[in-house]
Design a protein around this motif. Structure first.
Motif, short mmCIF file in Angstrom:
data_model
loop_
_atom_site.label_atom_id
_atom_site.label_comp_id
_atom_site.label_asym_id
_atom_site.label_seq_id
_atom_site.Cartn_x
_atom_site.Cartn_y
_atom_site.Cartn_z
N ASN A 130 0.84 -1.20 0.00
CA ASN A 130 0.00 0.00 0.00
C ASN A 130 0.88 1.25 0.00
O ASN A 130 2.09 1.18 0.18
N SER A 131 0.26 2.40 -0.20
CA SER A 131 1.02 3.64 -0.35
C SER A 131 1.83 3.98 0.89
O SER A 131 2.92 4.56 0.78
N ARG A 132 1.35 3.62 2.07
CA ARG A 132 2.07 3.91 3.31
C ARG A 132 3.38 3.13 3.39
O ARG A 132 4.36 3.58 3.98
N GLN A 133 3.40 1.96 2.78
CA GLN A 133 4.58 1.09 2.87
C GLN A 133 5.59 1.34 1.75
O GLN A 133 6.69 0.80 1.80
N LEU A 134 5.23 2.15 0.75
CA LEU A 134 6.07 2.24 -0.43
C LEU A 134 7.41 2.91 -0.15
O LEU A 134 8.46 2.42 -0.60
N THR A 135 7.42 4.02 0.59
CA THR A 135 8.69 4.68 0.88
C THR A 135 9.62 3.79 1.70
O THR A 135 10.81 3.67 1.37
N PRO A 136 9.14 3.13 2.78
CA PRO A 136 10.03 2.18 3.47
C PRO A 136 10.52 1.05 2.56
O PRO A 136 11.66 0.59 2.70
N LEU A 137 9.69 0.61 1.60
CA LEU A 137 10.12 -0.46 0.70
C LEU A 137 11.24 0.03 -0.21
O LEU A 137 12.23 -0.69 -0.44
N PHE A 138 11.14 1.25 -0.73
CA PHE A 138 12.22 1.81 -1.53
C PHE A 138 13.51 1.90 -0.70
O PHE A 138 14.61 1.65 -1.20
N SER A 139 13.37 2.27 0.56
CA SER A 139 14.54 2.36 1.44
C SER A 139 15.15 1.00 1.70
O SER A 139 16.38 0.84 1.68
N LEU A 140 14.30 0.00 1.95
CA LEU A 140 14.79 -1.36 2.18
C LEU A 140 15.52 -1.87 0.94
O LEU A 140 16.58 -2.49 1.05
#
Length: 401
Positions: A130-140
């Motif tokens: 979901n959109s809330r998780q996208l930035t942390p996923l890019f960071s991971l």
């Protein structure tokens, strides 16, 4: 860290991250494996440099082209064909002693056929979470890719020195084929179809955020390449200190990405992260002592993965879904050109003034990398409270009355 644990529990995320890292792992091995093999075969670092330059030029040209093709032909066909051609080209250099121009031509074709796994996976990510998780996923993702640059050169060196230089290159080919096959076989890849872009090639660069990410990515990787050259020149190619310092540099990036990559992205986000890279690099140039350089490059590294995560997020939020793969292809091309330019500038300065010159060059490039997003912050999307996913593609709908 709980946000990363939630991510890895999300269906398909851990699998797709592991598959794409395996498919991209050879490119952390090939520079050193080619260098050792070609120098051993031709007894010339100059020839090795020419072959590697041909490979890099092919990769730089391929970035936006093969990425765009995925919207026309599909992700799986493009990656399968490019993987086969790239693997054959790399294996040919390992197994056949070619004239130098022919070796350069084969390397260029292998570079041109580099599978566009990185643009593909970053296009797929918004469909996995979901959109809330996208930035942390890019960071991971940005943090995890440091594994490639820490372990890749080590494995290439061990294989080349303990078995043979041919074995080192063929091991990279094995990673490419196994990882590429794993990636295209992943069900997440089959569930995503990239719409065909209606824009001309390169038009996506008119998006300020894409151009900003491409320019800053060029500067960031150029600074990193200059740092690597400076470290090797300071401690010697065979010195254990060089390997340890570069490993600490990458570990700093890994720590930074996991610690700060999930933070909200405001207009100053990219400038602040590049500022950390600049401060660490500038201080490292003051004293060429292994402990001092290691500590300060750890600090510089803390800004790298978070900066890359910001670039991925602002690109994703600024373009239509059909344009995301090409946009990431341009960002990747900018980084490849940055690596070549940074290495070249550092090399000239090392020859002229010594290893300190490489660190000064890296600091200067990183300073520009801070100033560009600082001065261009009005073109930097403010993603605080906003989704980082791509803009949906829309088209006319026929209505019958």
């Amino acid at each position: 860290m709980s946000s990363y644990a939630d991510l890895l529990r999300t269906r398909g995320v851990a699998r797709i991250i592991a598959a794409q890292l395996t498919a991209r792992f050879p490119f952390g091995m090939l520079s050193l494996a080619f260098l050792l093999h070609i120098e051993h075969t031709w007894d010339s670092y100059g020839v090795a440099g020419l072959v590697l330059a041909a490979l890099s030029i092919g990769q730089a040209i391929a970035g936006p082209l093969t990425s765009r093709l995925m919207g026309r032909l599909g992700i799986r066909p493009v990656i399968v064909v490019t993987m086969i051609v790239c693997a054959l080209g790399i294996a040919t250099i390992a197994l056949v002693r070619l004239p130098v121009p022919a070796a350069m031509a084969v390397a260029f074709v292998a570079g041109l056929a580099t599978p566009p796994v990185q643009p593909a996976v970053r296009t797929i990510y918004p469909k996995l979470v979901n959109s809330r998780q996208l930035t942390p996923l890019f960071s991971l993702d940005a943090s995890a890719q440091e594994i490639i640059w820490v372990l890749g050169p080590v494995i290439a060196t061990v294989a080349a020195t303990q078995v043979s230089t041919v074995a080192g290159i063929l091991l990279a080919v094995a990673f490419l084929v196994v990882g590429g096959t794993w990636f295209v076989a992943s069900p997440e890849v089959g569930r995503v179809r990239i719409p065909r872009s209606r824009r001309k090639l390169g038009v996506v660069l008119k998006k300020p955020a894409v151009l900003l990410a491409t320019i800053v990515g060029f500067l960031l990787i150029a600074a990193c390449a200059a740092i690597e050259a400076g470290v090797v020149a300071t401690f010697g190619e065979g010195g254990v200190e060089a390997g340890l310092v570069l490993a600490v540099f990458s570990i700093g990036s890994l720590v930074g990405g996991l610690s700060f990559g999930h933070r909200p992205i405001g207009p100053w986000a990219l400038a602040l992260r590049m500022g950390v890279v600049f401060v660490g690099t500038a201080l490292a140039a003051l004293w060429l002592n292994v402990w001092w350089i290691g500590a300060l490059l750890f600090l510089a590294g803390v800004g790298i993965a978070p900066a890359l995560a910001v670039m991925f997020a602002i690109v994703s939020s600024s373009v239509k879904f059909s344009d995301t793969a090409e946009a990431y292809g341009w960002v990747g091309t900018g980084q490849l050109i940055g690596a070549a330019v940074g290495s070249a500038v550092a090399g000239f300065l090392i020859d002229g003034v010594g290893p300190t010159g490489a660190f000064v060059a890296a600091a200067g490039i990183a300073l520009i990398g801070f100033l560009v997003p600082a001065l261009g912050r009005r073109w930097h999307p403010d993603l605080r409270g906003r989704e980082a996913g791509p803009i949906p593609d829309t088209e006319p709908v026929t209505v019958t009355s």
